[in-house]
Design a protein around this motif. Structure first.
Motif, short mmCIF file in Angstrom:
data_model
loop_
_atom_site.label_atom_id
_atom_site.label_comp_id
_atom_site.label_asym_id
_atom_site.label_seq_id
_atom_site.Cartn_x
_atom_site.Cartn_y
_atom_site.Cartn_z
N PHE A 1 8.35 2.28 -6.92
CA PHE A 1 8.43 1.96 -5.55
C PHE A 1 9.36 0.78 -5.42
CE2 PHE A 1 3.94 3.46 -5.65
CZ PHE A 1 4.35 4.74 -5.19
N GLY A 2 10.47 0.78 -6.14
CA GLY A 2 11.60 -0.40 -5.78
C GLY A 2 12.98 -0.02 -5.49
N ASN A 3 12.95 1.12 -4.57
CA ASN A 3 14.16 1.58 -4.24
C ASN A 3 14.27 1.83 -2.67
OD1 ASN A 3 16.96 2.41 -4.45
ND2 ASN A 3 16.58 4.54 -4.54
N GLY A 4 13.96 0.70 -2.02
CA GLY A 4 13.95 0.85 -0.54
C GLY A 4 12.77 1.17 -0.01
N GLN B 1 -2.78 -3.54 -4.39
CA GLN B 1 -1.51 -4.11 -4.08
C GLN B 1 -0.83 -3.91 -2.62
OE1 GLN B 1 1.61 -2.65 -6.75
NE2 GLN B 1 3.37 -3.56 -5.65
N LEU B 2 -1.08 -3.00 -2.11
CA LEU B 2 -0.66 -2.75 -0.57
C LEU B 2 -1.14 -3.49 0.26
CD1 LEU B 2 -0.03 1.38 -0.83
CD2 LEU B 2 1.52 -0.42 -0.93
N MET B 3 -2.47 -4.09 0.00
CA MET B 3 -3.32 -4.79 1.03
C MET B 3 -2.61 -6.13 1.30
SD MET B 3 -7.11 -4.02 -0.39
CE MET B 3 -8.07 -5.40 0.65
N TYR B 4 -1.59 -6.68 0.30
CA TYR B 4 -1.11 -7.92 0.44
C TYR B 4 0.19 -7.99 1.17
CZ TYR B 4 -4.99 -8.96 -2.41
OH TYR B 4 -6.33 -9.21 -2.95
N GLU C 1 9.50 2.95 1.12
CA GLU C 1 8.89 4.40 0.90
C GLU C 1 8.05 4.85 2.13
OE1 GLU C 1 9.00 6.26 -1.68
OE2 GLU C 1 9.98 4.57 -3.22
N ARG C 2 8.68 5.99 2.71
CA ARG C 2 7.91 6.48 4.01
C ARG C 2 6.23 7.16 3.76
NH1 ARG C 2 13.07 8.73 3.84
NH2 ARG C 2 12.37 10.87 3.16
N MET C 3 6.09 7.59 2.34
CA MET C 3 4.76 7.85 2.38
C MET C 3 3.73 6.66 2.34
SD MET C 3 4.35 9.12 -1.45
CE MET C 3 4.05 8.12 -3.20
N LEU C 4 4.39 5.43 1.95
CA LEU C 4 3.53 4.05 2.07
C LEU C 4 3.79 3.37 3.52
CD1 LEU C 4 4.20 2.84 -1.51
CD2 LEU C 4 2.58 4.42 -0.68
N ASN C 5 4.05 4.34 4.55
CA ASN C 5 4.31 3.72 5.99
C ASN C 5 5.46 2.82 6.09
OD1 ASN C 5 0.88 3.87 5.63
ND2 ASN C 5 1.89 4.64 7.48
N ASN C 6 6.60 3.16 5.17
CA ASN C 6 7.69 2.43 5.33
C ASN C 6 7.64 0.85 4.69
OD1 ASN C 6 9.86 4.17 6.05
ND2 ASN C 6 9.33 4.00 8.16
N LYS C 7 6.49 1.04 3.69
CA LYS C 7 6.40 -0.53 3.26
C LYS C 7 7.28 -0.55 1.78
CE LYS C 7 1.58 -1.41 4.25
NZ LYS C 7 0.12 -1.77 3.94
N GLY D 1 8.04 -2.89 -3.79
CA GLY D 1 8.74 -3.13 -5.09
C GLY D 1 8.01 -2.30 -6.20
N ALA D 2 8.79 -2.16 -7.24
CA ALA D 2 8.35 -1.52 -8.46
C ALA D 2 7.57 -2.57 -9.18
CB ALA D 2 9.51 -0.81 -9.27
#
Length: 492
Positions: free
Chosen positions: A345-348, A489-492, A350-356, A359-360
């Protein structure tokens, strides 16, 4: 009749020539030989020069001539596939006013979020099938606010495929499909969304003439024909975004059929006959190539931005000679990568992560145990697990594929990735012989009317191999461990 297909990718231009009578590919070429770079002036930005696309198209067509496998006078139609969601701004001379803001650029997210709040989620989802996010309309809003001088010079806005078509023909057109991927299209009304245009303050006349995907988008000019040793007046009969075109090339056209690709981006793309949407817009819905006011064919798309670029980055990091060497190294490590986890997830955003933009990342590294081969395998498994994560979102929204079709290309050439994908998703995969430029050529045949129906373009069986899940339970265990790390990781 011969059919010329052009595939405008992020990394390169591919062109193919297909014999319409036999559906056989006579020649395929690519330019440049190395992967074209992305211009990133700030974190989260991604641009490319449209003039460079055009030069690469011409170079690829010249290479096609050098194969000596056809007579250019026999070419009767041209089709174009292109990287989706890019914004190309042109003046009256048809030249680009600035670099294209391409698909993986994230700068426009605040503009899309503000539009969602102002227009209302109910309207956006029910009429546009998507939140505006960082799609083309929001990117244009960014230009309007931050580059007003350039905005004031705009004659038309184009998608990347629209731009290449107008360089070939001198004619500017777009399609309902292209407008839907830019979040300009009102599916309920079957026309450009007046509400979107009014909210952003966009003048109506910056949208080119709207034509069906499969239709006449202009004729090859005399100057271009002479430069490329082609015949003046050849029609451009087809323009479609790369994922829609990938689906067409795999004969995925009807409800319930599903395609996948794992190239620069990773995509699962399924067809629905309903105006469907995800309440959180983590997956997106666009007008498929055969969608119309009298036939609902919506493509439901899951996208992972960091797929191919992660694979490329890992290759550079490890010093692997080529991707085949990487795949060989990955096979030397046991499935599960001995606990190493990689997140692609290091290329801008990510829509499936609610536009978060998390990073990779690599987690659970054991410095005494893990080697470069472990990193390679874990990256391929991590991409497969990201597909599974997104597929679960699609399943929750009613898309339940029994089989997925994919071209045996890009990451599906890796036995490790293919095994991880089929077992993590627990869905059989049909691997087929296809590529985007061949799909664009067949699309040209459909648009020209050479094929009476889209199905007529696919008379020959192109399935090469069927992969069945054999270790789904094992991969489920590794996937759940990967998912737990990701969600922490997404919690922070």
């Amino acid at each position: 009749m011969l059919l010329l297909g052009i595939d405008l990718g992020t990394s390169s231009i591919k062109v193919s020539l297909v014999d319409g009578a036999t559906r056989q590919t006579l020649a395929t070429t690519q330019f440049p030989d190395s992967e074209r770079s992305i211009i990133s002036l700030q974190t989260g930005w991604a641009e490319q020069d449209p003039e460079l696309w055009w030069e690469d198209v011409k170079a690829a067509v010249r290479r096609l001539h050098q194969t000596g496998k056809f007579k250019s006078a026999d070419i009767g139609a041209i089709g174009i596939s292109y990287q989706m969601h890019g914004l190309v701004l042109v003046g009256k001379d048809g030249k680009a006013l600035r670099n294209s803001i391409i698909w993986c650029d994230s700068r426009a997210i605040p503009y899309g979020d503000e539009a969602l709040q102002a227009m209302g989620a109910d309207y956006c989802l029910q009429h546009l099938l998507n939140a505006p996010g960082n799609f083309t309309a929001a990117k244009l809003a960014w230009v309007k606010v931050n580059e007003p001088d350039i905005f004031g010079k705009i004659y038309k806005i184009l998608l990347p495929g629209d731009y290449i078509a107008q360089r070939l023909t001198g004619t500017m057109t777009t399609t309902p499909s292209a407008l839907s991927e830019g979040i300009f299209w009102d599916f309920t009304a079957g026309k450009i969304s007046e509400r979107v245009m009014d909210y952003f303050g966009f003048p109506d006349d910056i949208i080119p003439d709207i034509q069906p995907v499969c239709s006449d988008h202009g004729r090859l000019t005399k100057a271009v024909a002479e430069e490329l040793s082609l015949t003046e007046g050849i029609p451009v009969c087809y323009k479609a975004g790369d994922q829609l075109n990938n689906a067409l090339s795999l004969n995925v056209m009807e409800p319930g059929e599903v395609a996948a690709t794992a190239g620069t981006s990773g995509v699962i793309y399924g067809i629905s006959d309903q105006l469907t949407f995800d309440p959180q817009s983590r997956i997106n819905s666009f007008a498929h190539v055969n969608h119309g006011n009298d036939l609902t064919r919506v493509g439901v798309l899951l996208c992972i931005n960091g797929t191919g670029i992660l694979n490329k980055w890992i290759r550079q990091l490890t010093g692997a000679q080529d991707y085949e060497t990487m795949n060989d190294l990955a096979q030397k490590v046991a499935p599960g990568s001995e606990g190493l986890a990689v997140f692609p997830f290091g290329n801008g955003a990510e829509r499936m992560l609610n536009n978060k933009m998390p990073g990779a990342g690599l987690q659970a590294i054991d410095l005494n145990q893990h080697s470069a081969a472990h990193v390679i395998r874990a990256s391929q498994e991590g991409i497969a697990f990201a597909f599974r994560y997104g597929l679960d979102i699609m399943r929750a929204n009613g898309m339940a594929p029994a089989v997925i079709r994919a071209g045996r290309a890009n990451m599906f050439l890796s036995p490790v990735f293919a095994e991880a994908f089929v077992n993590a998703t627990n869905i059989p995969i049909e691997l087929c012989d296809n590529n985007g430029s061949v799909g664009a050529a067949l699309g040209a045949g459909i648009g020209y009317g050479y094929f009476k129906t889209p199905a007529d373009a696919f008379l020959e069986e192109d399935r090469l191999e069927v992969l069945e899940p054999t270790r789904a339970a094992d991969y489920e265990h590794w996937y759940q461990s990967w998912k737990e790390k990701l969600e922490r990781q997404l919690m922070y």
